[in-house]
Design a protein around this motif. Structure first.
Motif: not given
Length: 53
Positions: A11-14, A19-27, A35-38
């Protein structure tokens, strides 16, 4: 450092400043999710473009 398992998810929150966005890396599947709520946000178009490519 522990050895990486095949099912690791990273999980890479940024926070680009507004606002916060999240990048998820599935290895396991070698897949990346942005993932961006806006939805239409252009908070970091370079990051989003890199992930989508």
């Amino acid at each position: 450092m522990r050895p990486r398992k095949d099912n690791d998810i990273i999980l890479v929150p940024y926070n680009p400043g507004r606002h916060w966005v999240l990048t998820v890396l599935d290895m396991k599947t070698n897949t990346c999710y942005y993932l961006d709520s806006t939805r239409n946000s252009i908070s970091n178009p370079v990051l989003r473009q890199n992930i989508e490519s």
